[in-house]
Design an enzyme around this catalytic site. Structure first.
Site, mmCIF file in Angstrom:
data_model
loop_
_atom_site.group_PDB
_atom_site.id
_atom_site.type_symbol
_atom_site.label_atom_id
_atom_site.label_comp_id
_atom_site.label_asym_id
_atom_site.label_seq_id
_atom_site.Cartn_x
_atom_site.Cartn_y
_atom_site.Cartn_z
ATOM 1 N N CYS A 88 -1.537 -2.727 -3.311
ATOM 2 C CA CYS A 88 -1.389 -1.528 -2.486
ATOM 3 C C CYS A 88 0.050 -1.022 -2.440
ATOM 4 O O CYS A 88 0.296 0.106 -2.010
ATOM 5 C CB CYS A 88 -1.863 -1.805 -1.066
ATOM 6 S SG CYS A 88 -3.559 -2.409 -0.965
ATOM 7 N N HIS A 332 -6.208 6.050 1.545
ATOM 8 C CA HIS A 332 -5.516 4.935 0.889
ATOM 9 C C HIS A 332 -5.951 4.864 -0.575
ATOM 10 O O HIS A 332 -6.723 3.998 -0.970
ATOM 11 C CB HIS A 332 -5.826 3.643 1.633
ATOM 12 C CG HIS A 332 -5.102 2.438 1.125
ATOM 13 N ND1 HIS A 332 -3.916 2.510 0.405
ATOM 14 C CD2 HIS A 332 -5.410 1.107 1.219
ATOM 15 C CE1 HIS A 332 -3.522 1.285 0.095
ATOM 16 N NE2 HIS A 332 -4.411 0.426 0.567
#
Length: 392
Positions: A88, A332
């Site tokens: 991430c 995201h």
């Protein structure tokens, strides 16, 4: 030369969301061209590219040359394109590599881009790709997703009296309210506390409206050595600190990975938590924003709920956090998330965040974590940005 000599010249995004008819190249094109136009530059002005992506190998079958394949689509050839994959935190890691390249003198103007396409026909493939961001010796075979990790952390904090379920609900409501004001956000709908609590349980105490979701999107940033490009009339945004750290085995008494990384960033910039005017933090689950308050030094242990209740972290507060809506509402798109944070902070520091502009910020902080090792995130990244011109 230090990172204070590096400026952000341009930023761009493809709105986050679900785009079944758009490819990785389509998403990347919009973000990169927008960033170049914002910077007033052309492809020929670039010395290097750092391209971030986490899942294209598993989801689109494009391995090894992900960056080269999407960049050639917009005419970027010959110059070095370096692929960055770091869970991430891929986008923020790519930015750090660009900073290091400029500091080393190997480039003056660099494009940093992140792109991710998580919506595929078989949703189970995306969930499996997300699970692979954890150490397989720990998570393999038990179906442990990041929601479960966050759920366990939050249950512990609630049991210790440091947070309440009301705090988790309130920060989720705030995130959705901010996302509703952001044209780049995936989820643009205000929700009530009752809707948050009543949404589908995911991993106790987390409900669906507290969690980020599968997402497509792209973001890009153009950075340059100060003086490499003639100045324009817009406020100059400098990178004051660019730090990264890797998860480590602890006895439970050491600082968290985010605390470690943030301390290094504050030291590099010669700043402290009290200097931060606006922050974008890694809240894959909205209540993780509360954990970040403590770990970034915005409040003391057990005071996150009080800080939230004070209104300080609202868009019109003294220290707004996640005015974009954060990961949970802005979205995201894993490989693009770190750069989406930088884009948002750049708009905030310039005074260009229409509809969600905070109050004359000078210092912005971006906090981005990624992956999972036993007991800790695998990687953490913290950047500090500064508006160098005074506000009128």
């Amino acid at each position: 030369m230090n990172t204070g000599d590096i400026e952000i010249l341009g930023v761009g995004m493809h709105p986050f969301g679900r785009y079944p008819n758009s490819s990785l190249k389509d998403l990347n094109r919009v973000a990169c061209v927008s960033a170049l136009v914002d910077a007033g530059l052309e492809v020929r002005d670039l010395d290097a590219v750092y391209a971030a992506n986490a899942m294209a190998g598993l989801l689109q079958g494009q391995e090894m040359i992900r960056g080269q394949s999407v960049m050639r689509e917009i005419g970027i050839e010959r110059i070095p394109v370096t692929n960055v994959e770091n869970a991430c935190a891929s986008g923020s890691t790519a930015l750090r590599q660009a900073v290091l390249a400029i500091r080393a003198g190997s480039a003056d103007v660099v494009l940093v881009a992140g792109v991710e396409k998580m919506f595929v026909e078989d949703r189970s493939r995306t969930l499996a790709a997300l699970e692979s961001a954890g150490d397989l010796d720990v998570v393999s075979g038990i179906g442990l997703q990041f929601t479960a990790v966050y759920g366990m952390r939050l249950r512990k904090l609630i049991a210790e009296g440091r947070l309440t379920v009301d705090d988790l609900v309130a920060v989720s409501v705030k995130s959705h309210a901010n996302g509703e004001r952001n044209p780049y956000a995936q989820h643009r709908k205000v929700v009530s506390p009752e809707e948050v609590l009543g949404s589908r349980p995911i991993a106790d105490p987390l409900t669906l409206l507290m969690c980020s979701s599968i997402c497509d999107g792209a973001a890009a940033v153009v950075v340059a050595r100060r003086g490499a490009v003639p100045a324009n009339e817009r406020p100059s945004i400098r990178i004051r600190a660019s730090q990264a750290a890797t998860g480590y085995t602890t006895t439970g008494n050491e600082p968290s990975l985010t605390e470690l990384c943030a301390a290094a960033a504050y030291a590099e910039a010669g700043l402290g938590p009290e200097d931060v005017d606006v922050a974008e933090v890694h809240d894959a689950m909205a209540p993780a924003e509360l954990i970040a308050y403590e770990q970034l030094g915005f409040c003391g242990p057990g005071d996150a709920g009080a800080l939230l209740d004070s209104g300080a972290t609202q868009i019109d507060g003294s220290r707004p956090v996640n005015p974009s809506g954060g990961l949970s509402s802005r979205g995201h798109a894993v490989g693009a998330t770190g750069l989406a944070q930088i884009a948002e902070l750049t708009w905030q520091l310039r005074g260009e965040a229409t509809g969600r502009q905070t109050q004359r910020p000078r210092i912005g902080l971006a906090h981005n974590n990624g992956g999972w090792l036993e007991g800790e995130s695998a990687v953490s990244s913290v950047h500090l940005l500064e508006r160098t011109e005074p506000w009128d």
